[in-house]
Design an enzyme around this catalytic site. Structure first.
Site, PDB file in Angstrom:
ATOM      1  N   LYS A   1       0.370   3.497   2.747  1.00 42.75           N
ATOM      2  CA  LYS A   1      -0.875   4.082   2.240  1.00 42.75           C
ATOM      3  C   LYS A   1      -1.979   3.028   2.197  1.00 42.75           C
ATOM      4  CE  LYS A   1      -1.764   4.461  -2.353  1.00 42.75           C
ATOM      5  NZ  LYS A   1      -3.164   4.275  -2.806  1.00 42.75           N
ATOM      6  N   ASN A   2      -1.670   1.873   1.608  1.00 42.37           N
ATOM      7  CA  ASN A   2      -2.691   0.857   1.375  1.00 42.37           C
ATOM      8  C   ASN A   2      -3.168   0.190   2.662  1.00 42.37           C
ATOM      9  OD1 ASN A   2      -2.672   1.337  -1.372  1.00 42.37           O
ATOM     10  ND2 ASN A   2      -1.133  -0.227  -1.798  1.00 42.37           N
TER      11      ASN A   2
ATOM     12  N   CYS B   1      -7.169   6.126  -9.576  1.00 39.58           N
ATOM     13  CA  CYS B   1      -6.141   5.989 -10.621  1.00 39.58           C
ATOM     14  C   CYS B   1      -6.720   5.311 -11.860  1.00 39.58           C
ATOM     15  CB  CYS B   1      -4.972   5.138 -10.115  1.00 39.58           C
ATOM     16  SG  CYS B   1      -3.501   6.066  -9.696  1.00 39.58           S
TER      17      CYS B   1
ATOM     18  N   ARG C   1     -10.783  -2.387 -12.206  1.00 40.35           N
ATOM     19  CA  ARG C   1     -10.930  -2.657 -10.778  1.00 40.35           C
ATOM     20  C   ARG C   1     -12.408  -2.758 -10.401  1.00 40.35           C
ATOM     21  NH1 ARG C   1      -6.604   0.352  -6.841  1.00 40.35           N
ATOM     22  NH2 ARG C   1      -5.500   1.470  -8.428  1.00 40.35           N
TER      23      ARG C   1
ATOM     24  N   ASP D   1       2.434  -2.638  -8.068  1.00 43.28           N
ATOM     25  CA  ASP D   1       2.840  -1.295  -7.655  1.00 43.28           C
ATOM     26  C   ASP D   1       4.342  -1.048  -7.783  1.00 43.28           C
ATOM     27  OD1 ASP D   1       0.328  -0.380  -7.157  1.00 43.28           O
ATOM     28  OD2 ASP D   1       0.430  -0.511  -4.980  1.00 43.28           O
TER      29      ASP D   1
ATOM     30  N   ARG E   1      -0.553  11.367  -4.077  1.00 38.64           N
ATOM     31  CA  ARG E   1      -1.512  10.419  -3.513  1.00 38.64           C
ATOM     32  C   ARG E   1      -0.819   9.375  -2.637  1.00 38.64           C
ATOM     33  NH1 ARG E   1      -3.824   7.048  -7.086  1.00 38.64           N
ATOM     34  NH2 ARG E   1      -5.014   6.321  -5.305  1.00 38.64           N
TER      35      ARG E   1
END
Length: 427
Positions: free
Chosen positions: A22-23, A117, A122, A307, A399
């Protein structure tokens, strides 16, 4: 309202293949803006975050064809806008990754302040400070970031206060066409950074040092060209399934990723009493003895990834003693702990430390996914809990995990996705 319901106590064993990261996929999609024409990305995960990034690109003028479930053909030749709307950026912080590519292609960008999220501030201060060093002017107006480079982007040395993945990626992309050499000091070193640098180099960029603390970008004058690129395997999805093998005990083989990308996680798992067999593009984990309690602290790669913190806390909550988990990356990551406590975990939060005392087992309960990884970890806890565990707010899990329930069922888990009445609507 959709929920995931797990009946605990059934063996979980077998093989599972993870999707593309995903990232990485999200940033590679953003990077296609920099190469007008048709770029093909393969091994793209079919998850909601990818759908949101697709909407961002389409809003900017791109055309996207989904040739099969995991392949995107992205035509950015007609991208003419440089402004992203709040209603899309609010759904996913990673959509700020278009800032660097838009500056690189148009010399200007308007990006809404990010959402996503709820696991930490962030702030994008580091993105702004770094880009300012390259000659970008910023104004924040009505919740939007207006970026311009009136005199063109100029190479410079940028030292990041923290090894931020997002800031490293935006700086790397923005500096591709900067005049001279840009040096990013204290750069993030994640495998996803390397994947992005590799694709940019395939497109014609000149980037050296990706995966090390110092990245050097030599500005090129030529326009980048489209390519075909395969997204690197998702190490966090792989780590999640390996953690499940650890909590359930039976062997699970995870394919489609590089075990070296989970280096410290796998070493910590072994210290906790798991057996780990590393192979080519795959890894098998199982456990025969008790879970040993050990201390963990999250740090940027190659440190222990934030994560994987919730999944590891879930394991340690059943450990044979007490331990401390220190969260150094996102200040709200411990929201998961209060939900796990509903299942019988003994966890006390003190600032950015979680003191975990191992308990003999979990009890099934109704819980809410607080975020992406915490949601997956609650399902993981349900696999070994007494009775039924019902996890709501499943959109968080969607997600980042494709076909999460079918993959668990293929391993023998008694888990299903159900539609139930929303209690808040009923009240």
């Amino acid at each position: 309202m959709e929920v995931i319901r797990v009946e605990g106590g059934y063996p979980v064993e077998g093989e599972v293949t993870v999707e593309g990261a995903k990232n990485s996929a999200l940033k590679l999609m953003a990077a296609t803006i920099m190469a007008p024409g048709v770029t093909t990305l393969t091994n793209v995960p079919n998850i909601s975050d990818v759908h949101v990034m697709g909407k961002v690109l389409k809003y900017l003028g791109a055309k996207i064809d989904v040739t099969n479930e995991h392949e995107l053909v992205i035509d950015t030749s007609q991208v003419t806008k440089w402004e992203t709307p709040y209603h899309l950026v609010a759904q996913m912080r990673a959509s700020t990754a278009v800032l660097g590519p838009l500056l690189s292609r148009f010399g200007k960008a308007v990006v809404a302040m990010p959402g996503g999220c709820n696991i930490g501030a962030r702030k994008i201060d580091m993105h702004i400070l770094g880009l300012e060093a390259l000659g970008v002017n910023f104004q924040i107006d009505h919740g939007n970031i207006h970026a311009t480079s009136p005199n063109g982007l100029k190479g410079n040395t940028v030292t990041l206060e923290f090894a931020s993945v997002g800031a490293t990626e935006n700086l790397m992309m923005a500096s591709v066409h900067a005049d001279g050499i840009t040096t990013i000091d204290n750069a993030a070193r994640e495998p996803e950074i390397v994947d992005l640098a590799n694709m940019l180099n395939e497109m014609g960029a000149k980037i050296r040092g990706a995966g090390s603390p110092v990245i050097e970008v030599e500005g090129v004058k030529e326009e980048l060209h489209p390519v075909m690129h395969r997204v690197v395997g998702d190490r966090i999805e792989a780590g999640t399934f390996l953690a499940m093998a650890g909590i359930c005990g039976r062997p699970v083989t995870v394919k489609g990723f590089e075990p070296v990308h989970l280096g410290l996680v796998l070493k910590k798992f072994e210290t906790m009493g798991l057996s780990v067999d590393r192979g080519a593009h795959q890894c098998t984990a199982w456990r025969e003895g008790p879970i040993r309690s050990i201390d963990i602290q999250t740090l940027p790669f190659p440190g222990f990834p934030t994560d994987m913190q919730a999944q590891t806390m879930c394991l340690l909550a059943l450990g044979d003693g007490s331990c401390v988990i220190t969260e150094n990356v996102f200040e709200n990551r411990f929201m998961f702990a209060s939900e796990l406590q509903r299942m019988g975990a003994d966890i006390r939060i003190e600032g950015h430390h979680a003191i975990v005392h191992g308990v003999p087992g979990f009890s099934g309960a109704e819980v809410k996914a607080p975020d992406l990884r915490g949601g997956a970890a609650l399902v993981m806890a349900g696999l070994v809990a007494d009775g039924y565990t019902t996890v709501s707010q499943t959109h968080h899990i969607d997600r980042g995990y494709e076909r999460f329930v079918p993959k668990l069922r293929s391993l023998g888990a008694h888990v299903e996705r159900l539609e139930v009445p929303d209690p808040e609507e009923e009240s």
